[in-house]
Design a protein around this motif. Structure first.
Motif, PDB file in Angstrom:
ATOM      1  N   UNK A   3       0.825  -1.208   0.000  1.00 16.65           N
ATOM      2  CA  UNK A   3       0.000   0.000   0.000  1.00 16.65           C
ATOM      3  C   UNK A   3       0.857   1.254   0.000  1.00 16.65           C
ATOM      4  N   UNK A   4       1.934   1.247   0.785  1.00 15.62           N
ATOM      5  CA  UNK A   4       2.799   2.425   0.860  1.00 15.62           C
ATOM      6  C   UNK A   4       3.504   2.665  -0.468  1.00 15.62           C
ATOM      7  N   UNK A   5       4.017   1.598  -1.086  1.00 18.10           N
ATOM      8  CA  UNK A   5       4.725   1.750  -2.361  1.00 18.10           C
ATOM      9  C   UNK A   5       3.806   2.319  -3.434  1.00 18.10           C
ATOM     10  N   UNK A  13      18.061 -11.286   3.595  1.00 16.56           N
ATOM     11  CA  UNK A  13      17.268 -12.428   4.039  1.00 16.56           C
ATOM     12  C   UNK A  13      16.129 -12.696   3.065  1.00 16.56           C
ATOM     13  N   UNK A  14      15.579 -13.891   3.148  1.00 25.18           N
ATOM     14  CA  UNK A  14      14.444 -14.219   2.295  1.00 25.18           C
ATOM     15  C   UNK A  14      13.258 -13.309   2.555  1.00 25.18           C
ATOM     16  N   UNK A  15      13.046 -12.953   3.807  1.00 28.79           N
ATOM     17  CA  UNK A  15      11.943 -12.057   4.147  1.00 28.79           C
ATOM     18  C   UNK A  15      12.174 -10.670   3.567  1.00 28.79           C
ATOM     19  N   UNK A  16      13.413 -10.192   3.628  1.00 28.61           N
ATOM     20  CA  UNK A  16      13.730  -8.887   3.039  1.00 28.61           C
ATOM     21  C   UNK A  16      13.442  -8.885   1.547  1.00 28.61           C
ATOM     22  N   UNK A  17      13.797  -9.960   0.871  1.00 24.89           N
ATOM     23  CA  UNK A  17      13.541 -10.057  -0.568  1.00 24.89           C
ATOM     24  C   UNK A  17      12.047 -10.099  -0.858  1.00 24.89           C
ATOM     25  N   UNK A  47       6.681  -4.583  -6.970  1.00 23.23           N
ATOM     26  CA  UNK A  47       5.469  -4.873  -7.730  1.00 23.23           C
ATOM     27  C   UNK A  47       4.504  -3.696  -7.741  1.00 23.23           C
ATOM     28  N   UNK A  48       4.705  -2.762  -6.802  1.00 23.19           N
ATOM     29  CA  UNK A  48       3.836  -1.587  -6.732  1.00 23.19           C
ATOM     30  C   UNK A  48       4.565  -0.299  -7.092  1.00 23.19           C
ATOM     31  N   UNK A  49       5.649  -0.438  -7.875  1.00 27.00           N
ATOM     32  CA  UNK A  49       6.293   0.717  -8.484  1.00 27.00           C
ATOM     33  C   UNK A  49       7.534   1.253  -7.820  1.00 27.00           C
TER      34      UNK A  49
END
Length: 237
Positions: free
Chosen positions: A132-134, A157-161, A169-171
């Motif tokens: 939403x923020x992006x 980390x995988x979570x960071x990715x 995906x949101x710009x």
């Protein structure tokens, strides 16, 4: 499906497997009917849970959902068993190759599947907030900063990715920074910076039990769902 979700824990001798067994014992919505370990178990039954070696996987009793936190080489057998029995699969096994990921996608045509790099319910909400923020802050700088203990090898980390992918995906155009220090369980900050202002979205993990709790939460809600690919956030309610 029974009222209580029947679980098979694949990778029961690992850190996550042990946490799943311990925490599930305190829940009323699920019960472990089989625990699978890589090596032959020293005890066949522990606290009422039957243990099986990986080579005995086909002999496991009926289950509704398999929770898999094992190694890539053990992924194909548990996925095949779930498809054969029409059971759901929840997996957090890392290091899957393209062939294994394609097999997971194919299996989703027949059973409900969920693979995630992080099973924290808070991270699931954080990912949605990042999207939403992006989308709402085009042109802002976006940085994903993560910190973990010194023994963690992969960076970012995988979570960071995953968080970065949600922003991309949101710009957003994403930059990453990683810190390895002490015994930090896991901290992730997604920072959006504009002219004269900054938004920070932060998640801090206080202990590793949150990941096991999230996996149990997801498994109890995935059982009986239609075939398809699910995310943790799809099962929050």
């Amino acid at each position: 499906m029974s009222e209580t979700t029947r679980l098979l824990i694949h990778g029961a001798s690992g850190r996550m497997g042990q946490a799943l067994l311990r925490l599930c014992a305190d829940r009323t919505d699920c019960a472990v009917v089989a625990a699978i370990t890589n090596r032959s178990p020293v005890q066949r039954v522990v606290d009422g849970v039957p243990f099986f070696a990986a080579k005995e996987l086909s002999g496991a009793p009926a289950f509704d959902v398999a929770i898999d936190f094992s190694l890539p080489e053990g992924f194909a057998p548990i996925l095949a068993l779930c498809v054969a029995r029409g059971a759901a699969l929840v997996s957090g096994t890392t290091g899957l190759d393209e062939v294994q990921r394609a097999a997971l996608e194919a299996a989703a045509q027949r059973i409900p599947v969920l693979w995630a790099s992080n099973f924290s319910l808070g991270v699931a909400v954080l990912t949605e907030l990042v999207e939403r923020a992006a989308a709402a802050l085009p042109g802002w700088d976006c940085d994903v900063v993560e910190a973990h203990h010194t023994q963690k090898k992969d960076a970012p980390s995988g979570t960071a990715l995953t968080l970065g992918a949600a922003a991309t995906a949101n710009g957003a155009k994403v930059s990453y920074a990683s810190l390895r220090a002490g015994d930090i369980v896991g901290e992730h900050t997604v920072q959006f910076t504009g002219l004269g202002e900054r938004v920070e979205l932060v998640h801090r993990a206080g202990n590793r039990d949150i990941f096991a709790r999230g996996a149990l939460h997801a498994a109890a809600r995935l059982a009986g769902r239609p075939p398809g690919v699910y995310r943790v956030r799809d099962l929050l309610d």
